[in-house]
Design a protein around this motif. Structure first.
Motif, PDB file in Angstrom:
ATOM      1  N   GLU A  62       5.690  66.265 -27.574  1.00 17.51           N
ATOM      2  CA  GLU A  62       5.928  66.273 -29.024  1.00 17.51           C
ATOM      3  C   GLU A  62       6.937  65.184 -29.397  1.00 17.51           C
ATOM      4  N   THR A  63       6.877  64.785 -30.672  1.00 14.22           N
ATOM      5  CA  THR A  63       7.585  63.578 -31.119  1.00 14.22           C
ATOM      6  C   THR A  63       9.069  63.559 -30.734  1.00 14.22           C
ATOM      7  N   ALA A  64       9.780  64.657 -31.042  1.00 11.11           N
ATOM      8  CA  ALA A  64      11.237  64.631 -30.820  1.00 11.11           C
ATOM      9  C   ALA A  64      11.548  64.408 -29.346  1.00 11.11           C
ATOM     10  N   GLY A  65      10.811  65.083 -28.479  1.00 12.15           N
ATOM     11  CA  GLY A  65      11.034  64.931 -27.029  1.00 12.15           C
ATOM     12  C   GLY A  65      10.719  63.513 -26.576  1.00 12.15           C
ATOM     13  N   ILE A  67      10.890  60.806 -28.371  1.00 14.89           N
ATOM     14  CA  ILE A  67      11.935  59.892 -28.872  1.00 14.89           C
ATOM     15  C   ILE A  67      13.177  59.983 -27.987  1.00 14.89           C
ATOM     16  N   SER A  68      13.527  61.231 -27.628  1.00 15.70           N
ATOM     17  CA  SER A  68      14.760  61.351 -26.851  1.00 15.70           C
ATOM     18  C   SER A  68      14.552  60.804 -25.432  1.00 15.70           C
ATOM     19  N   GLU A  69      13.386  61.037 -24.812  1.00 18.80           N
ATOM     20  CA  GLU A  69      13.138  60.443 -23.483  1.00 18.80           C
ATOM     21  C   GLU A  69      13.085  58.910 -23.601  1.00 18.80           C
ATOM     22  N   GLY A  70      12.455  58.438 -24.676  1.00 17.83           N
ATOM     23  CA  GLY A  70      12.354  56.987 -24.872  1.00 17.83           C
ATOM     24  C   GLY A  70      13.726  56.345 -25.001  1.00 17.83           C
ATOM     25  N   ARG A  71      14.605  56.993 -25.754  1.00 15.38           N
ATOM     26  CA  ARG A  71      15.949  56.420 -25.928  1.00 15.38           C
ATOM     27  C   ARG A  71      16.720  56.426 -24.608  1.00 15.38           C
ATOM     28  N   ARG A  72      16.452  57.490 -23.791  1.00 15.84           N
ATOM     29  CA  ARG A  72      17.108  57.521 -22.468  1.00 15.84           C
ATOM     30  C   ARG A  72      16.589  56.381 -21.593  1.00 15.84           C
ATOM     31  N   PHE A  73      15.252  56.179 -21.604  1.00 18.13           N
ATOM     32  CA  PHE A  73      14.670  55.057 -20.837  1.00 18.13           C
ATOM     33  C   PHE A  73      15.280  53.725 -21.294  1.00 18.13           C
ATOM     34  N   ALA A  74      15.441  53.595 -22.613  1.00 20.51           N
ATOM     35  CA  ALA A  74      15.911  52.304 -23.162  1.00 20.51           C
ATOM     36  C   ALA A  74      17.305  51.941 -22.661  1.00 20.51           C
ATOM     37  N   LYS A  75      18.068  52.971 -22.234  1.00 18.28           N
ATOM     38  CA  LYS A  75      19.423  52.694 -21.727  1.00 18.28           C
ATOM     39  C   LYS A  75      19.377  52.074 -20.330  1.00 18.28           C
ATOM     40  N   ILE A  76      18.240  52.186 -19.647  1.00 17.71           N
ATOM     41  CA  ILE A  76      18.135  51.660 -18.277  1.00 17.71           C
ATOM     42  C   ILE A  76      18.321  50.143 -18.282  1.00 17.71           C
ATOM     43  N   ALA A  77      17.627  49.480 -19.196  1.00 16.66           N
ATOM     44  CA  ALA A  77      17.705  48.007 -19.256  1.00 16.66           C
ATOM     45  C   ALA A  77      17.076  47.539 -20.560  1.00 16.66           C
ATOM     46  N   LYS A  78      17.411  46.307 -20.925  1.00 16.64           N
ATOM     47  CA  LYS A  78      16.895  45.736 -22.183  1.00 16.64           C
ATOM     48  C   LYS A  78      15.392  45.503 -22.154  1.00 16.64           C
ATOM     49  N   ASN A  79      14.829  45.340 -20.933  1.00 14.96           N
ATOM     50  CA  ASN A  79      13.404  44.996 -20.843  1.00 14.96           C
ATOM     51  C   ASN A  79      12.492  46.219 -20.678  1.00 14.96           C
ATOM     52  N   ILE A  80      13.030  47.411 -20.927  1.00 19.50           N
ATOM     53  CA  ILE A  80      12.181  48.614 -20.879  1.00 19.50           C
ATOM     54  C   ILE A  80      11.268  48.655 -22.114  1.00 19.50           C
ATOM     55  N   THR A  87      -1.475  59.827 -29.371  1.00 19.18           N
ATOM     56  CA  THR A  87      -1.651  61.092 -30.094  1.00 19.18           C
ATOM     57  C   THR A  87      -0.890  60.946 -31.407  1.00 19.18           C
ATOM     58  N   TRP A  88      -1.057  61.892 -32.319  1.00 20.74           N
ATOM     59  CA  TRP A  88      -0.271  61.821 -33.568  1.00 20.74           C
ATOM     60  C   TRP A  88       1.219  61.854 -33.254  1.00 20.74           C
ATOM     61  N   ASP A  89       1.623  62.759 -32.323  1.00 14.94           N
ATOM     62  CA  ASP A  89       3.043  62.809 -31.942  1.00 14.94           C
ATOM     63  C   ASP A  89       3.479  61.478 -31.337  1.00 14.94           C
ATOM     64  N   GLY A  90       2.605  60.925 -30.507  1.00 14.80           N
ATOM     65  CA  GLY A  90       2.921  59.652 -29.861  1.00 14.80           C
ATOM     66  C   GLY A  90       3.112  58.539 -30.881  1.00 14.80           C
ATOM     67  N   LEU A  91       2.258  58.501 -31.892  1.00 10.75           N
ATOM     68  CA  LEU A  91       2.378  57.422 -32.881  1.00 10.75           C
ATOM     69  C   LEU A  91       3.601  57.612 -33.785  1.00 10.75           C
ATOM     70  N   ALA A  96       9.211  55.557 -34.751  1.00  7.31           N
ATOM     71  CA  ALA A  96      10.667  55.755 -34.710  1.00  7.31           C
ATOM     72  C   ALA A  96      11.315  54.819 -33.694  1.00  7.31           C
ATOM     73  N   LEU A  97      10.706  54.696 -32.522  1.00  4.26           N
ATOM     74  CA  LEU A  97      11.298  53.854 -31.471  1.00  4.26           C
ATOM     75  C   LEU A  97      11.204  52.377 -31.853  1.00  4.26           C
ATOM     76  N   ALA A  98      10.073  51.998 -32.468  1.00  9.71           N
ATOM     77  CA  ALA A  98       9.921  50.608 -32.916  1.00  9.71           C
ATOM     78  C   ALA A  98      10.965  50.304 -33.998  1.00  9.71           C
ATOM     79  N   ASP A  99      11.209  51.281 -34.880  1.00  6.20           N
ATOM     80  CA  ASP A  99      12.228  51.081 -35.925  1.00  6.20           C
ATOM     81  C   ASP A  99      13.633  50.952 -35.322  1.00  6.20           C
ATOM     82  N   ASP A 100      13.816  51.526 -34.119  1.00  5.73           N
ATOM     83  CA  ASP A 100      15.103  51.343 -33.401  1.00  5.73           C
ATOM     84  C   ASP A 100      15.187  49.940 -32.799  1.00  5.73           C
ATOM     85  N   GLY A 101      14.100  49.188 -32.880  1.00  5.05           N
ATOM     86  CA  GLY A 101      14.093  47.845 -32.286  1.00  5.05           C
ATOM     87  C   GLY A 101      13.654  47.836 -30.834  1.00  5.05           C
TER      88      GLY A 101
END
Ligand code: G3P
Length: 219
Positions: A62-65, A67-80, A87-91, A96-101
């Motif tokens: 689901e979307t919230a989960g 987003i939160s896993e994605g933000r955790r992955f993004a902390k690993i490195a800039k090239n993640i 799915t609708w949740d995925g999109l 949201a993640l694209a809007d985070d840059g």
């Protein structure tokens, strides 16, 4: 066309990166499971080896989960690049993640309309699965052609990342169809230069030189 490696095995990636021809990496939960390694630690190691995009796939559905896993992955490195399912949740997570840059790879794409929706949601990459469509008796490469046309018609910037690549004909077809990227399993990557006439031609060149005593003198 950029070439990514489709594996979660850091050692395999390090070996192939020595060619200087690896532009990025894609992983997924099945590939991570095959390594038997900790997924996040593997991603850390992979991001140290490869400077291009490294896709890390969320496990939440689901979307919230996501987003939160994605933000955790993004902390690993800039090239993640965060990989979310189509799915609708995925999109929603993609937007949201694209809007985070952040870079987002929308995966499990099997239709041109799905690809259009992912582009509208701000995906950096769309991953159409060529091999699995072929397995289902459909034409995987036709999907790449149709997505290319739709993206060009509307000037979508989302990059087409041909996935589920099973051999050289898929790489050739994806390049001819104008895919931006092909993600390639290690064994297929290693086979990309294979041609019997290359081997034969080289053997003849070297034999001719040996017979005639051709030398390259040192300065
Ligand atoms: O990149 C997607 C890929 O890992 C799926 O490949 O061979 O399992 O269909 P495959």
């Amino acid at each position: 066309m950029k070439l990514f490696i489709d594996t979660a095995d850091p050692k395999e990636i390090a070996k192939l990166a020595e060619t200087g021809l690896v532009d990025g990496v894609t992983t997924n939960p099945s590939l991570a499971a095959k390594t038997g390694l900790d997924y996040v630690e593997s991603l850390q190691e992979i991001c140290r080896t490869v400077k291009g995009p490294v896709s890390a796939e969320v496990l939440a559905t689901e979307t919230a989960g996501m987003i939160s896993e994605g933000r955790r992955f993004a902390k690993i490195a800039k090239n993640i690049a965060i990989k979310v399912p189509l799915t609708w949740d995925g999109l929603k997570a993609c937007r949201a993640l694209a809007d985070d840059g952040l870079m987002v790879n929308v995966t499990l794409c099997f239709s041109p309309v799905q690809a259009m929706m992912a582009a509208k949601a701000g995906a950096t990459f769309i991953s159409p699965f060529i091999g699995r469509l072929d397995d289902a008796g459909q034409d995987g490469m036709e999907l790449i052609h149709e997505i290319r046309t739709i993206y060009d018609n509307y000037d979508f910037k989302t990059q087409i990342l041909a996935a589920s690549v099973r051999g050289i004909p898929h790489v050739r077809g994806a390049a001819l169809a104008g895919a931006d990227v092909a993600t390639i399993p290690p064994d297929v990557f290693k086979s990309l230069l294979n041609h019997p006439l290359t081997d034969k031609g080289l053997a003849v060149f070297l034999a001719d030189a040996r017979k005639a005593g051709v030398r390259i003198r040192e300065e």
